[in-house]
Design an enzyme around this catalytic site. Structure first.
Site, short mmCIF file in Angstrom:
data_model
loop_
_atom_site.label_atom_id
_atom_site.label_comp_id
_atom_site.label_asym_id
_atom_site.label_seq_id
_atom_site.Cartn_x
_atom_site.Cartn_y
_atom_site.Cartn_z
N VAL A 1 11.37 2.78 -10.88
CA VAL A 1 10.80 4.08 -11.27
C VAL A 1 11.39 5.14 -10.35
CG1 VAL A 1 8.67 5.41 -11.58
CG2 VAL A 1 8.67 2.93 -12.01
N HIS B 1 4.42 1.84 -7.99
CA HIS B 1 3.40 0.79 -7.95
C HIS B 1 2.47 0.89 -9.18
CE1 HIS B 1 4.06 1.36 -3.43
NE2 HIS B 1 4.37 0.09 -3.61
N LEU C 1 0.42 3.59 -2.11
CA LEU C 1 0.80 3.44 -3.52
C LEU C 1 1.35 4.75 -4.11
CD1 LEU C 1 -2.19 1.26 -4.80
CD2 LEU C 1 0.01 0.52 -3.84
N HIS C 2 2.41 4.60 -4.89
CA HIS C 2 3.02 5.74 -5.58
C HIS C 2 3.19 5.37 -7.06
CE1 HIS C 2 6.62 3.32 -5.38
NE2 HIS C 2 6.62 3.34 -4.05
N LYS D 1 13.37 -2.50 -7.84
CA LYS D 1 13.75 -1.67 -6.69
C LYS D 1 14.16 -2.57 -5.52
CE LYS D 1 13.40 1.71 -3.56
NZ LYS D 1 12.52 1.27 -2.51
N ASP D 2 13.39 -3.67 -5.33
CA ASP D 2 13.71 -4.65 -4.29
C ASP D 2 14.38 -5.85 -4.98
OD1 ASP D 2 12.10 -3.60 -1.73
OD2 ASP D 2 10.95 -3.22 -3.54
N GLY E 1 0.81 -1.22 0.00
CA GLY E 1 0.00 0.00 0.00
C GLY E 1 0.84 1.26 0.00
P1 AMP Z 1 6.10 -2.41 -1.54
O1 AMP Z 1 4.73 -1.81 -1.46
O2 AMP Z 1 7.19 -1.49 -1.13
O3 AMP Z 1 6.18 -3.77 -0.90
O4 AMP Z 1 6.36 -2.68 -3.08
C1 AMP Z 1 5.47 -3.43 -3.87
C2 AMP Z 1 6.10 -3.66 -5.21
O5 AMP Z 1 6.38 -2.42 -5.85
C3 AMP Z 1 7.45 -4.42 -5.13
O6 AMP Z 1 7.53 -5.34 -6.20
C4 AMP Z 1 8.44 -3.31 -5.28
O7 AMP Z 1 9.68 -3.73 -5.81
C5 AMP Z 1 7.72 -2.40 -6.25
N1 AMP Z 1 8.25 -1.04 -6.18
C6 AMP Z 1 8.32 -0.22 -5.11
N2 AMP Z 1 8.92 0.93 -5.44
C7 AMP Z 1 9.25 0.83 -6.74
C8 AMP Z 1 9.93 1.70 -7.66
N3 AMP Z 1 10.39 2.90 -7.31
N4 AMP Z 1 10.11 1.25 -8.93
C9 AMP Z 1 9.66 0.03 -9.31
N5 AMP Z 1 9.03 -0.83 -8.49
C10 AMP Z 1 8.83 -0.42 -7.23
#
Ligand code: AMP
Length: 282
Positions: free
Chosen positions: A176, A37, A33-34, A149-150, A31
């Site tokens: 991103v 996401h 979300l940016h 990113k991860d 969540g």
């Molecule tokens: P999170 O909500 O942080 O667990 O991220 C959910 C998904 O979004 C994961 O697969 C992250 O690697 C991806 N994600 C988060 N930030 C970015 C970003 N800046 N660029 C690309 N994918 C992202």
């Protein structure tokens, strides 16, 4: 768009979609979300005709209770964003639904989770592997999109999918970034204006190494020294780790001969940020 909170209901929905001949793409998130996401969601639409986004802040993967407490949450805005992106289902299980009384199973992917974030965050990747495998079983998608990113998380999930013969495709998506290079992260919300500027040192160090690599430097120690010098220009930012490793196995290397991962984590104030890039001659 439907919001589903119950596991059985989620599985039934997916079953119906498969019966109707639809392909499901899955985007797991925590969540807040940016645009990062959102970009994953757009990409998911290109790979299937139905898109499921999960929003679940997974307590199992937080090694620090304070970090869990402070993790940004904004369900209402997230739902609006998903609706605007044409998401078919937002799956938002509660913690009790995910880990009911008596829960005692843990998934562990071994070597690949040991270095980098695994060394710094005890139990983190077990928590991620466990929740992702559970989510895969709940959503039953044909493919799932994960951000680079991860990077270590993505590498671990690819390994788990291979090792456990999971019947879905893992689709990576590039990082991103903000126009000035900062990688988008839900945690960026917690940075003060000054810290936001200081955080740029991660991207600056990546650019410096990319330049040296493009100039032909392949010695890991030399490249890392360049990056450390960049970090010294921002003494308020404290490095957790800064490493170059084999991009597939994440094993350590002295010299770059194939695709290599430059990965880093750093504390900007109390906020821990990660960033990476793959150095590849191709
Ligand atoms: P999170 O909500 O942080 O667990 O991220 C959910 C998904 O979004 C994961 O697969 C992250 O690697 C991806 N994600 C988060 N930030 C970015 C970003 N800046 N660029 C690309 N994918 C992202």
């Amino acid at each position: 768009m439907q919001t589903i909170r119950n596991v059985t209901e989620m599985q039934q929905w997916s079953h119906q979609q498969h019966q109707a001949g639809h392909k499901i793409a899955f985007v797991p998130t925590m969540g807040a979300l940016h645009a990062g996401h959102i970009s994953l969601i757009t990409y998911a639409h290109q790979h299937a005709d139905k898109v499921v986004v999960s929003i679940f802040v997974n307590p199992l993967q937080f090694d620090n209770p304070e970090d869990l407490k402070k993790y940004p949450r904004g369900a209402e805005q997230d739902l609006l964003a998903c609706e605007a992106e044409g998401v078919d289902v937002v799956f938002m299980p509660t913690v009790e639904e995910m880990y009911p009384d008596g829960y005692q199973t843990n998934v562990q992917v071994k070597e690949i989770t040991q270095p980098l974030c695994g060394a710094a965050r005890a139990g983190h990747f077990d928590g991620v592997a466990t929740v992702v495998l559970k989510l895969f079983n709940m959503v039953q998608a044909n493919c799932a999109v994960f951000g680079e990113k991860d990077f270590q998380q993505l590498a671990m999930i690819r390994r788990m999918v291979m090792d456990l013969n999971l019947p879905l495709e893992i689709i990576p998506h590039p990082i991103v970034r903000e126009p000035d290079g900062l990688a988008l992260s839900s945690r960026n919300q917690r940075l003060s204006e000054t810290e936001r500027q200081q955080a740029l040192v991660l991207w600056k160090s990546i650019q410096q190494i990319q330049q040296k690599f493009a100039d032909g430097e392949r010695d890991v120690e030399t490249l890392l020294a360049e990056a450390h010098a960049v970090f010294q220009t921002e003494p308020e930012v404290s490095l957790d780790y800064l490493e170059i490793r084999d991009a597939t196995s994440l094993t350590s290397i002295d010299h770059i001969t194939g695709p290599a991962l430059l990965a880093m984590a750093a504390f900007v104030g109390s906020v821990r940020l990660i960033d990476n890039c793959v150095l590849s001659a191709r």
